[in-house]
Scaffold this motif. Structure first.
Motif, PDB file in Angstrom:
ATOM      1  N   ASP A   1      -1.283  -4.984  -0.310  1.00 14.35           N
ATOM      2  CA  ASP A   1      -0.797  -4.956   1.080  1.00 14.35           C
ATOM      3  C   ASP A   1      -0.019  -3.674   1.367  1.00 14.35           C
ATOM      4  N   GLN A   2       0.755  -3.217   0.379  1.00  9.78           N
ATOM      5  CA  GLN A   2       1.495  -1.963   0.567  1.00  9.78           C
ATOM      6  C   GLN A   2       0.552  -0.789   0.768  1.00  9.78           C
ATOM      7  N   ILE A   3      -0.503  -0.736  -0.019  1.00 11.74           N
ATOM      8  CA  ILE A   3      -1.465   0.361   0.121  1.00 11.74           C
ATOM      9  C   ILE A   3      -2.159   0.285   1.478  1.00 11.74           C
ATOM     10  N   ARG A   4      -2.521  -0.922   1.907  1.00  8.01           N
ATOM     11  CA  ARG A   4      -3.170  -1.083   3.211  1.00  8.01           C
ATOM     12  C   ARG A   4      -2.235  -0.685   4.354  1.00  8.01           C
ATOM     13  N   ASP A   5      -0.990  -1.152   4.271  1.00  5.26           N
ATOM     14  CA  ASP A   5      -0.036  -0.858   5.341  1.00  5.26           C
ATOM     15  C   ASP A   5       0.356   0.615   5.351  1.00  5.26           C
TER      16      ASP A   5
END
Length: 475
Positions: free
Chosen positions: A419-423
Motif C-alpha cells: 500500500d505504501q508503494i502504491r500510495d
C-alpha cells in the motif's frame, strides 16, 4: 562420503539409556535371541545380554581421541583411545591371530564384547570397505573378532583421518550440527575446522562477523605441540588453537554453540549493520559530511544492497551446510522485511531542511535526495559490469526466492508495504516494478493458501436439481 548415524537411525532398536554406563545386567538365566539393527544396516540375532550391550554401544555418545599403532610382546595392534576412558585394541591377525580387546572394567571382567567395541566396530564397518569381513550377520564374539581382523588391514590406510571420520558419524553431532559433519568430512577439513571455530567464537563478539573475527588468529601449524596452544593475554586465541587441533575440544564447543546459535548471532549482527546504515544517513543529513561519515543517499543505498546480499548469501550457505530452525529462517525474512519497510518509510526529500551548505549540480536526479526513490521507485541505470545482486528489485526479489513458509507470518506487513508503494506513486505514473512483483507474490500466496480444494467444495444445487428431488419424493 559415509552416512551419519542420524541417517541410519530409522529402524534401529535403541536402548532406554544413552550408553553412558556399563552393560545392562542379565535378567535370569535365560538368554532369548533378540533382533538388533546395527550401525552398518545389518540385522543381527544375539542374546538379550549381548543385545543390551550392542544397543548401548551402537547408540552411545563416545568419540575417539586418537588412534595409534603400537608394538607389544603380543605383537602389533591399533589402539583406539575412546573418551570414557577406554582403549580398544585390534591386533594384527597375521602376527597374533584374530583378537580384539578393551581396557574397560566390563571387558576385563567378563571378556565379553563390550559397548566400546560394539561402537567402534560398527563405526569402522560403516566407514571402511568391509566386503571381506564376516557376513554371518551375527554379533557374537567370534563374529566381531573376525570382522575386526578383516578391517585391520584397512585401518592403516585411513589412520590420520579415522578419529575425525568416526566422530563425524556420531549420532548427536550428526543431528545437532550437520554443518560440522559436512565440513569435517570435506577435503578442506583443516581450513573448514578453523572457519567453524571462528564462527563459534565470534558469537561472543558484539560486532564482528566470523570472517572479521578470524583475522585476529594466526594459522595453527599442523605439527604444533599442545604446550604451545597457550596464547598469553588471549583466552579466545587459546581456545581457537585448542579447538582447531583437538577434536574433543571442538566437539564440546559445537555441542554448546550450535549451528543455530551461530546463525542467529550472525543475522543479528547484519541486522545491526542495516540499522547503522540508516543511522549514518540520518547523521549525514543532520550534520553534513565529516571525516568519519560521508553516508549520502547513493552510498547508503549501496550499503543496504550489500547487506541484503550478505544476509541472503549467509542464509544459503548455512542452510546448505545443515538445516536451520524455523525460528532462524523466519528471522531472516523479518530482517529483510524490516529493511524494506524502513526504506518505504523514507519516501521524502531529505535535504530540504538542512542547516549546512550542500553542493549539488542542477542535473542531480531526484533519487539522490530520496532513499525510497533510489532503491524502489526509480533505481539508477546499471552498467553491464554491475553485479547482478545490485540490479535486483530491492529485497523483493530475494523474498520471492524464499519458501513462502519463511515469510508468510509477515503477510500483513508486506501488504502494508504494498500500500505504501502504491500510495507513493503519482496517479499519472505506472506503478514501479517493485509494486508489481510484490503484488504478484502476495496474490500467489493468498490464492494458494486460501483456495479450497476440489474435494471440500460442494456444488450448490440448481433449480432443476430441487425440482427433481421433489419429484422423487412424490413418487
Amino acid at each position: 562420503m559415509p552416512t551419519t548415524r542420524s541417517q541410519r537411525a530409522r529402524g534401529r532398536v535403541r536402548s532406554t539409556g544413552r550408553g553412558r554406563g556399563g552393560p545392562a545386567s542379565s535378567q535370569g538365566n535365560t538368554a532369548p535371541v533378540l533382533p538388533v539393527q546395527g550401525h552398518s544396516g545389518l540385522l543381527q540375532a544375539i542374546s538379550s545380554t549381548s543385545a543390551a550391550r550392542a544397543s548401548q554401544g551402537i547408540t552411545a555418545d563416545f568419540f575417539v581421541d586418537r588412534v595409534r599403532r603400537h608394538e607389544s610382546g603380543r605383537g602389533a595392534y591399533f589402539a583406539f583411545q575412546v573418551n570414557r576412558p577406554a582403549s580398544v585394541r585390534i591386533y594384527n591377525p597375521i602376527e597374533e591371530g584374530q583378537d580384539i580387546e578393551c581396557t574397560c572394567e566390563d571387558f576385563q571382567t567378563t571378556r565379553a564384547i563390550c559397548i566400546h567395541i560394539y561402537w567402534l566396530i560398527y563405526g569402522l564397518n560403516a566407514l571402511l570397505d568391509t566386503s571381506t569381513a564376516s557376513s554371518s550377520g551375527r554379533l557374537g564374539r567370534t563374529d566381531i573378532v573376525t570382522r575386526a581382523s578383516a578391517i585391520y588391514g584397512l585401518i592403516g590406510t585411513q589412520l590420520p583421518s579415522l578419529p575425525t571420520m568416526l566422530n563425524a558419524t556420531h549420532g548427536d553431532l550428526a543431528s545437532d550440527s550437520d554443518d560440522a559433519v559436512e565440513a569435517i568430512l570435506s577435503p578442506t577439513f583443516p581450513h573448514a575446522r578453523a572457519d567453524q571455530v571462528c564462527d563459534m567464537l565470534s558469537v561472543f563478539d558484539t560486532g564482528r562477523l566470523p570472517d572479521e573475527f578470524g583475522r585476529d588468529f594466526a594459522p595453527v601449524p599442523s605439527d604444533e605441540m599442545p604446550h604451545n596452544f597457550y596464547v598469553p593475554h588471549s583466552l579466545a586465541a587459546t581456545i581457537y588453537r585448542l579447538a582447531v587441533r583437538d577434536e574433543s575440544v571442538f566437539r564440546r564447543l559445537r555441542r554448546v554453540i550450535t549451528h543455530d546459535v551461530c546463525a542467529n548471532a550472525h543475522f543479528s549482527k547484519l541486522r545491526a549493520r542495516a540499522r547503522e546504515a540508516f543511522a549514518r544517513l540520518d547523521s549525514y543529513v543532520e550534520d553534513g559530511p565529516t571525516p568519519d561519515n560521508n553516508q549520502d543517499i547513493p552510498r547508503c543505498a549501496r550499503s543496504l544492497r550489500s547487506i541484503v546480499n550478505e544476509i541472503c548469501q549467509t542464509r544459503n550457505i548455512r542452510t546448505s551446510s545443515g538445516p536451520l530452525s524455523t525460528t532462524v529462517v523466519m528471522k531472516v525474512a523479518e530482517i529483510l522485511v524490516e529493511i524494506l519497510q524502513e526504506v518505504c518509510n523514507r519516501n521524502e526529500e531529505v535535504y530540504y531542511r538542512i542547516h549546512w551548505e550542500r553542493e549539488a549540480s542542477e542535473e542531480e536526479p531526484e533519487r539522490n535526495r530520496n532513499l525510497y526513490a533510489y532503491l524502489i521507485d526509480d533505481p539508477p541505470p546499471f552498467s553491464a559490469s554491475t553485479p547482478s545482486w545490485m540490479k535486483e528489485t530491492f529485497v523483493i526479489d530475494r523474498l520471492r526466492q524464499m519458501p513462502a513458509n519463511e515469510w508468510r507470518h509477515l503477510i500483513e506487513r508486506l501488504t502494508t508495504i504494498l500500500d505504501q508503494i502504491r500510495d507513493g506513486t503519482p496517479a499519472e505514473d505506472a506503478p514501479p516494478v517493485a509494486y508489481t512483483k510484490l503484488d504478484t507474490m502476495i496474490q500467489d500466496y493468498t490464492a494458494e493458501a486460501f483456495e479450497p480444494s476440489s474435494s471440500s467444495v460442494q456444488r450448490r444445487p440448481t433449480l432443476g436439481d430441487q425440482r427433481e428431488s421433489q419429484r422423487r419424493r412424490l413418487e
